[in-house]
Design a protein around this motif. Structure first.
Motif, PDB file in Angstrom:
ATOM      1  N   LEU A 126     -17.880  41.508 -68.076  1.00  0.00           N
ATOM      2  CA  LEU A 126     -18.620  41.984 -66.916  1.00  0.00           C
ATOM      3  C   LEU A 126     -18.445  41.068 -65.711  1.00  0.00           C
ATOM      4  O   LEU A 126     -18.499  41.530 -64.570  1.00  0.00           O
ATOM      5  N   GLU A 127     -18.197  39.787 -65.947  1.00  0.00           N
ATOM      6  CA  GLU A 127     -17.954  38.871 -64.833  1.00  0.00           C
ATOM      7  C   GLU A 127     -16.657  39.244 -64.108  1.00  0.00           C
ATOM      8  O   GLU A 127     -16.613  39.320 -62.885  1.00  0.00           O
ATOM      9  N   LYS A 128     -15.603  39.493 -64.872  1.00  0.00           N
ATOM     10  CA  LYS A 128     -14.326  39.892 -64.270  1.00  0.00           C
ATOM     11  C   LYS A 128     -14.484  41.238 -63.558  1.00  0.00           C
ATOM     12  O   LYS A 128     -13.902  41.467 -62.501  1.00  0.00           O
ATOM     13  N   GLN A 165      -3.411  50.207 -63.380  1.00  0.00           N
ATOM     14  CA  GLN A 165      -2.407  50.169 -62.318  1.00  0.00           C
ATOM     15  C   GLN A 165      -3.020  50.602 -60.994  1.00  0.00           C
ATOM     16  O   GLN A 165      -2.709  50.030 -59.947  1.00  0.00           O
ATOM     17  N   GLY A 166      -3.899  51.595 -61.006  1.00  0.00           N
ATOM     18  CA  GLY A 166      -4.556  52.047 -59.782  1.00  0.00           C
ATOM     19  C   GLY A 166      -5.411  50.964 -59.153  1.00  0.00           C
ATOM     20  O   GLY A 166      -5.397  50.770 -57.926  1.00  0.00           O
ATOM     21  N   ILE A 167      -6.142  50.231 -59.973  1.00  0.00           N
ATOM     22  CA  ILE A 167      -6.953  49.117 -59.469  1.00  0.00           C
ATOM     23  C   ILE A 167      -6.042  48.039 -58.910  1.00  0.00           C
ATOM     24  O   ILE A 167      -6.263  47.513 -57.820  1.00  0.00           O
ATOM     25  N   SER A 189      -1.375  42.809 -64.852  1.00  0.00           N
ATOM     26  CA  SER A 189      -1.396  41.631 -65.724  1.00  0.00           C
ATOM     27  C   SER A 189      -1.978  40.404 -65.036  1.00  0.00           C
ATOM     28  O   SER A 189      -2.413  39.472 -65.706  1.00  0.00           O
ATOM     29  N   SER A 190      -2.009  40.395 -63.707  1.00  0.00           N
ATOM     30  CA  SER A 190      -2.629  39.257 -63.022  1.00  0.00           C
ATOM     31  C   SER A 190      -4.154  39.386 -62.988  1.00  0.00           C
ATOM     32  O   SER A 190      -4.854  38.392 -62.838  1.00  0.00           O
ATOM     33  N   ILE A 191      -4.660  40.603 -63.146  1.00  0.00           N
ATOM     34  CA  ILE A 191      -6.112  40.815 -63.206  1.00  0.00           C
ATOM     35  C   ILE A 191      -6.610  40.637 -64.631  1.00  0.00           C
ATOM     36  O   ILE A 191      -7.625  39.999 -64.881  1.00  0.00           O
ATOM     37  N   TRP A 192      -5.878  41.242 -65.578  1.00  0.00           N
ATOM     38  CA  TRP A 192      -6.268  41.222 -66.987  1.00  0.00           C
ATOM     39  C   TRP A 192      -5.139  40.676 -67.857  1.00  0.00           C
ATOM     40  O   TRP A 192      -4.546  41.411 -68.646  1.00  0.00           O
ATOM     41  N   PRO A 193      -4.811  39.405 -67.758  1.00  0.00           N
ATOM     42  CA  PRO A 193      -3.691  38.887 -68.560  1.00  0.00           C
ATOM     43  C   PRO A 193      -3.926  39.035 -70.059  1.00  0.00           C
ATOM     44  O   PRO A 193      -2.972  39.199 -70.816  1.00  0.00           O
ATOM     45  N   GLN A 207       3.764  39.839 -72.718  1.00  0.00           N
ATOM     46  CA  GLN A 207       5.007  39.723 -71.956  1.00  0.00           C
ATOM     47  C   GLN A 207       6.081  40.520 -72.667  1.00  0.00           C
ATOM     48  O   GLN A 207       6.366  40.310 -73.829  1.00  0.00           O
ATOM     49  N   GLY A 208       6.648  41.464 -71.951  1.00  0.00           N
ATOM     50  CA  GLY A 208       7.732  42.262 -72.509  1.00  0.00           C
ATOM     51  C   GLY A 208       8.976  42.047 -71.687  1.00  0.00           C
ATOM     52  O   GLY A 208       8.996  41.248 -70.763  1.00  0.00           O
ATOM     53  N   GLU A 209       9.989  42.783 -72.002  1.00  0.00           N
ATOM     54  CA  GLU A 209      11.218  42.677 -71.254  1.00  0.00           C
ATOM     55  C   GLU A 209      11.195  43.693 -70.124  1.00  0.00           C
ATOM     56  O   GLU A 209      11.764  44.763 -70.209  1.00  0.00           O
ATOM     57  N   GLY A 210      10.478  43.352 -69.037  1.00  0.00           N
ATOM     58  CA  GLY A 210      10.418  44.210 -67.882  1.00  0.00           C
ATOM     59  C   GLY A 210       9.334  45.267 -67.938  1.00  0.00           C
ATOM     60  O   GLY A 210       9.103  45.966 -66.977  1.00  0.00           O
ATOM     61  N   GLU A 211       8.637  45.407 -69.070  1.00  0.00           N
ATOM     62  CA  GLU A 211       7.582  46.398 -69.181  1.00  0.00           C
ATOM     63  C   GLU A 211       6.317  45.738 -69.689  1.00  0.00           C
ATOM     64  O   GLU A 211       6.359  44.807 -70.468  1.00  0.00           O
ATOM     65  N   MET A 212       5.191  46.272 -69.211  1.00  0.00           N
ATOM     66  CA  MET A 212       3.916  45.768 -69.688  1.00  0.00           C
ATOM     67  C   MET A 212       3.429  46.681 -70.795  1.00  0.00           C
ATOM     68  O   MET A 212       3.545  47.889 -70.727  1.00  0.00           O
TER      69      MET A 212
END
Length: 82
Positions: free
Chosen positions: A6-8, A52-54, A63-67, A72-77
């Motif tokens: 809830l903090e995030k 992605q919309g957020i 991934s920078s909001i919810w790491p 970590q994939g090869e070019g895909e999350m």
């Protein structure tokens, strides 16, 4: 057991307001209910499309909001399994 951050969620809402947006506007853009966007932001539900919309509204990658939700994939999350 799923962890609700809830903090995030509150930090995300604040960042959206600073950028002139809101979870409601993300919901309209993505075409889902505001409640569903809130549940994804809180970690109660998962949706790559809503994350992605957020992220798009903030000008960052999801991934920078919810790491913790991404591997970590090869070019895909990909979401992590809970």
């Amino acid at each position: 057991m799923r962890f609700f951050d809830l903090e995030k969620h509150e930090q995300t809402k604040c960042k959206l307001r600073i950028n002139g947006s809101s979870l409601f506007q993300v919901a309209r853009t993505v075409g889902v209910s505001p409640a569903f966007v809130t549940h994804v932001s809180q970690g109660r539900k998962q949706s790559l499309r809503i994350q992605q919309g957020i992220a798009d509204a903030l000008g960052v990658e999801p991934s920078s909001i919810w790491p913790e939700r991404y591997e970590q994939g090869e070019g895909e999350m990909t979401t992590t399994k809970n």
